[in-house]
Structures are given as structure tokens and as C-alpha cells.
Design a protein around this motif. Sequence first.
Motif, PDB file in Angstrom:
ATOM      1  N   ILE A  51       0.922  -1.239   0.102  1.00 35.68           N
ATOM      2  CA  ILE A  51       0.042  -0.039  -0.054  1.00 35.68           C
ATOM      3  C   ILE A  51       0.968   1.397   0.105  1.00 35.68           C
ATOM      4  N   PHE A  52       0.630   2.083  -1.056  1.00 37.65           N
ATOM      5  CA  PHE A  52       1.443   3.275  -0.849  1.00 37.65           C
ATOM      6  C   PHE A  52       0.303   4.134  -0.719  1.00 37.65           C
ATOM      7  N   THR A  53       0.807   5.180   0.676  1.00 35.00           N
ATOM      8  CA  THR A  53      -0.031   5.907   1.218  1.00 35.00           C
ATOM      9  C   THR A  53       0.624   7.330   1.644  1.00 35.00           C
ATOM     10  N   ASP A  54      -0.377   8.517   1.308  1.00 34.54           N
ATOM     11  CA  ASP A  54       0.018   9.512   1.974  1.00 34.54           C
ATOM     12  C   ASP A  54      -0.187   9.754   3.263  1.00 34.54           C
ATOM     13  N   ILE A  55       0.343  10.765   3.990  1.00 33.92           N
ATOM     14  CA  ILE A  55       0.459  10.757   5.428  1.00 33.92           C
ATOM     15  C   ILE A  55      -0.991  11.523   5.637  1.00 33.92           C
ATOM     16  N   LYS A  56      -1.077  12.938   4.908  1.00 33.57           N
ATOM     17  CA  LYS A  56      -2.114  13.884   5.445  1.00 33.57           C
ATOM     18  C   LYS A  56      -3.133  13.643   4.421  1.00 33.57           C
ATOM     19  N   MET A  57      -4.458  13.251   4.743  1.00 33.96           N
ATOM     20  CA  MET A  57      -5.251  12.962   4.006  1.00 33.96           C
ATOM     21  C   MET A  57      -6.890  13.332   4.853  1.00 33.96           C
ATOM     22  N   PRO A  58      -7.754  13.668   4.281  1.00 31.26           N
ATOM     23  CA  PRO A  58      -9.196  13.921   4.932  1.00 31.26           C
ATOM     24  C   PRO A  58      -9.765  12.588   5.344  1.00 31.26           C
ATOM     25  N   VAL A  59     -10.718  12.751   6.279  1.00 28.52           N
ATOM     26  CA  VAL A  59     -11.512  11.551   6.733  1.00 28.52           C
ATOM     27  C   VAL A  59     -10.648  10.476   7.377  1.00 28.52           C
ATOM     28  N   MET A  60      -9.627   9.865   6.976  1.00 29.50           N
ATOM     29  CA  MET A  60      -8.746   9.072   7.646  1.00 29.50           C
ATOM     30  C   MET A  60      -7.378   9.152   7.147  1.00 29.50           C
ATOM     31  N   ASP A  61      -6.624   9.665   8.116  1.00 29.72           N
ATOM     32  CA  ASP A  61      -5.046   9.815   7.617  1.00 29.72           C
ATOM     33  C   ASP A  61      -4.358   8.628   7.417  1.00 29.72           C
ATOM     34  N   GLY A  62      -3.252   8.994   6.667  1.00 37.62           N
ATOM     35  CA  GLY A  62      -2.177   7.888   6.495  1.00 37.62           C
ATOM     36  C   GLY A  62      -1.750   6.890   7.889  1.00 37.62           C
ATOM     37  N   LEU A  63      -1.451   7.729   8.730  1.00 41.60           N
ATOM     38  CA  LEU A  63      -1.104   6.875  10.245  1.00 41.60           C
ATOM     39  C   LEU A  63      -2.324   6.028  10.687  1.00 41.60           C
ATOM     40  N   GLU A  64      -3.643   6.801  10.741  1.00 41.69           N
ATOM     41  CA  GLU A  64      -4.532   6.028  10.951  1.00 41.69           C
ATOM     42  C   GLU A  64      -5.009   4.710  10.146  1.00 41.69           C
ATOM     43  N   LEU A  65      -4.819   4.887   8.781  1.00 42.74           N
ATOM     44  CA  LEU A  65      -4.830   3.866   7.947  1.00 42.74           C
ATOM     45  C   LEU A  65      -3.761   2.549   8.331  1.00 42.74           C
ATOM     46  N   ILE A  66      -2.540   3.052   8.438  1.00 40.62           N
ATOM     47  CA  ILE A  66      -1.653   1.823   8.940  1.00 40.62           C
ATOM     48  C   ILE A  66      -1.741   1.145  10.165  1.00 40.62           C
ATOM     49  N   CYS A  67      -2.520   1.935  11.185  1.00 39.97           N
ATOM     50  CA  CYS A  67      -2.893   1.252  12.333  1.00 39.97           C
ATOM     51  C   CYS A  67      -3.878   0.424  12.345  1.00 39.97           C
ATOM     52  N   SER A  68      -5.140   0.831  11.424  1.00 40.14           N
ATOM     53  CA  SER A  68      -6.300   0.046  11.387  1.00 40.14           C
ATOM     54  C   SER A  68      -5.844  -1.271  10.289  1.00 40.14           C
ATOM     55  N   ALA A  69      -5.117  -1.075   9.123  1.00 39.29           N
ATOM     56  CA  ALA A  69      -4.925  -2.130   8.436  1.00 39.29           C
ATOM     57  C   ALA A  69      -3.865  -3.154   9.048  1.00 39.29           C
ATOM     58  N   MET A  70      -2.756  -2.523   9.685  1.00 38.73           N
ATOM     59  CA  MET A  70      -2.073  -3.739  10.462  1.00 38.73           C
ATOM     60  C   MET A  70      -2.630  -4.593  11.565  1.00 38.73           C
ATOM     61  N   GLU A  71      -4.060  -4.053  12.137  1.00 38.21           N
ATOM     62  CA  GLU A  71      -4.767  -5.160  12.949  1.00 38.21           C
ATOM     63  C   GLU A  71      -5.448  -6.146  12.030  1.00 38.21           C
TER      64      GLU A  71
END
Length: 543
Positions: A52-72
Motif C-alpha cells: 500500500i502506497f499511502t500519503d500521510i495527510k489526507m481527509p477523513v482518515m489520514d495515513g497514520l490511522e490507515l496503517i494502524c487499522s490495516a495492521m490490525e
Amino acid sequence: MLRILIVDDEPFFLEFMQDFLRSCPYSCQLVGAAADGRKAMEILESSGADVIFTDIKMPVMDGLELICSAMELDPAYQFVVLSSYSDFHMVGQAFKLGAKDYVLKQEITSEQILDILKKCEERREGQLLEKQRGAVQKQRFAEMSAQLRSLQALVDSSRREMKKRFLSDLLYKNIPFSEAGKLPGAAAFLPEEPPAAALLVKLDDYYRLLRDTWENDSSLFEFALHNIFEEICAGFPGTVFFCFRPDEYLLFTSERHGRFALQCRIRDLYTAVKSAFQSSLLMETILSTSGTEPDPAKTAARMVEEAERANSAFFLLGKAPLLTFRPTAGGGGGIEDMVPSFRQLLAARDTKGLKDRLAEYQIRPETADPSQIPRIRAAFFRYAFYIREYAAENNATQRIYEDLAYFEDYLKYYGTLAEMNQWLEKVATALLQQEYHSSSLVKRVKKYVLANYFQELSLTGIAEEMGVNPNYLSRSFSKEYGDSLISYINTVRLQAAASLLKNTNLKNYEIAERVGYQNVEYFARVFKKTMGVTPGEYRSGAE
């Protein structure tokens, strides 16, 4: 084939990445593209992905939250962070959450993307191999555990203990085998022909397997090992085994048909042990043998001493062969002299010198003397210590810390000289890559200063923006630029001030404020010291 998901709120960048992946020479499949983390999670939950190539700053759910949720959802996801200069300080947080790599959007190239995809593919293949190996191991261990626990109740533990005590007495009381036959219990525990040689079996990585696979159940693990050795000895009449240490077993064997026949038997035993442990426990073994010369007065203790001396040669010769090493004169002099030189290069951050002289610091097995093994090990321990010292002072990359952990956890106890040489070369490569990172860092700092010189700037503030340690930033900048970061900031500000003095009618205090100086007197002093004239004189000269 890698399955790839792109997550970025910039339509232009999404389109660029999609176009690149569609025509990418690398074997990959684009599973989707999303403009925020929540949409990306929906794609992952329905389709999954490998990278997953992901930006860090994004609306709704940013990249850090995405990494956290996806790794779970799946810890195997490989995140590559897309960072800009303004949010580079958040990259470190992304790595802590599980990201594997990052790339600066402003400097991204097709070569970088291909290199990242190659590393991701290698990691995925390693994960799959480890998963398959783990599944096979767990299945085998589960089956073996069930069998062993059902058989354990039938084992005559008292007989085992008696045998162990008998062989311990034989070993530690230094009794020759020729006289051991007269001892009580000898007929039950010794072969008819007195043993003529000992084979030392060292179980490689025993303690890690005990912890990770057998959940520290040493009694069950010992029971499994005991049964394997019993099966081996059943195929070689006249052979008995003894647990010398938890991770070392002794096989005493005899052969009435002479020395050559004894050597052939030892070779066959070596093959049987290697095969049995590899097939039943997926475990490597290191085997060494005592001398095979006939000697009726030879004791068990002497045989073990010879086998242990031969075993130390695994460090030079590797773990695969049967070790019957006999000390010979060799080179390898000046080992201690190399270590201070290695440390001096690190202290000077002279990674080019380290690369040029790397061959001098690697010690070749063919040039080493067995008597020097403790000194060689000590040299590598010191290499590791100085690299850790360098890492602590120079904001080392995660890869260097991983290499150091590998040395501490494995090489320090189980590694061969060849493995240690490979490790040193790998660390040197990581240090060179860090030097490249340092050069890239200086370029980013210069761009940042040019864009923000009119604001209040400090070493600590800039280091925080770059996501590095202030001391590391200061040393890296001074080394490449040839002067301090503060001096560079002043140069940029004074160049801007000079332009304003030539091309505007602004007063000195207004110019000072515009270029980042809060105190006009300080601005005037710095200007005169650097330019050789006062701001007023410079303006007059320009007119």
C-alpha cells in the motif's frame, strides 16, 4: 505478482502512480486507488493487497490511522509512505506503526518505485516461505508432541537416570573404558567392545527453538531428542549416547575391525545424525569427532576434550562438515591492530575509507589459525560495539539497528567467521546508504531554509521538521556544506537583504524584519562583518 493499492488525496499523483503501475515492467497488479484512508480500508477488507502506497495527510482518515487499522487487519501488509517536506517529521511515527519504506513525493523517480517494489517482493517471498516453514514445523511438532506425551508414561525414567549417572561417573572420574567394564551396571549401559571414539553433536540454535517452538518445555524437548538418539544408536550396534549439556550430546562408538572401519562408522553416524534432525525437527547440527587412533588407556574425558577442540573449528570451517580439525600454523596476525583503525574511520564518519578498507577488516578462514579464534571473535564483538556507538551518535537507520540485533541474537553465539564477514559487509553497505541519506538531508535543509529564511529558524526546529536528531543534522550539514547551518542561514538572509537594499527604498529595520532578523542592530553588525560595509554604505555603493 504484487497486488498494489494507492492511497492519496492528490488526483494528479494518483493518476501518475496508476499510469506508472499499468506500464511497469515489474510483475504487479493495481487492486485499487483511494483518496482517503477509510475508502482504502474498504478496498483492503474486500480485495486485500500486498503493498500500500499511502500519503500521510489526507481527509477523513489520514495515513497514520490507515496503517494502524490495516495492521490490525493483517500484519503482513507492506506500507510505503508518500511524504512531502512539510510532513516528513511524521514518517518516523509511520515506521513505528509498521511502515516498511518511504519516498519523498518531490523527488520520486521510476527507479525508486521499482527498487521499492523489488524489496517488497523479496519481503513477501520471505514471509510466505517463513509461513510455510512455520506451518510444517507446527504440524510436525503437534504430531510429535501428541505421540511423545502418550509414550512418555511408558518410559522407564529410572533406567534413563541410571544410565545418565553411570556415564557421568565414567566421564568426570576419568576412568578408562578398558576398566569401565568392571563397574556396576556396565553390562547394561556399555557395548561389549570398549568405545574407541566420541562424536560430539551440538544442536544449533537450541535455545531459540526451545523458546519459540517448544514453549520452554525443556523436559518434553529433551524427551524428543532422547528418542531420536535412541533410534540412531539402534542402527549402529556398539554405540551409546549421553546428554553432555542441554544443547550438546555425545555418541561413544566402537569398531573391532580397525581404525579405517572406525572412521567409516563415524562418517555414517555423522550422516545419520544430520539426516534425522533435519527431517524430524528441521534442526541443524554441528558434529565433531575425537581422534581415532587406537589407545586402550584413552578415557571418556580425553575423547570429549579432543571432540570439543575439533568443534571449535566450526567457526572457521562452517557448520556443515564433520569437524576433525587439526591445528596448523596460519596467518591472521595483527587482528587487534585492525580494530582501532576501524573505530577511527567510524569516529571520523569516513564511510568511503571504510568501504575502501573493508577487505582488511574481514578475516578470511583460510588465513586464520585456530588458536586465534577467541581473538577473532573478540574483534567482531568490538566491531559491533563501535557500530552501535556510531549508531547512537548519528541517528542511524532502522536497518543498522536490525543488523546489530541479528549479531547480538544469533551471530554472537552461533555464527561462523564467514557469516560474520558477510554481516560486516552488510553493515558497511548500510552505513554508506546512511551517508547518502545524509547528503539528501542537507539538500532538503537548504530548500527549507530558502523557503523560510524570513521566519524564526533554529537548529532544533529545523531538525524537528526533518525528523532527525539536532546533533546529527548539525554534523551532517557541516561536513557537506563546509560551514555551520547557522552560517548558511545568515548567508541566505544577507543575500536577500543585499537584494532589498539595491532594489527597494525600505528602511534598514524593515529589511531586517523581512529577512528574519528581529534586531536591526544585530542585523547591521552581521551585515558589516560579512559584507565588509554597513547596510547604508552598501546601498550608497549600489546607487
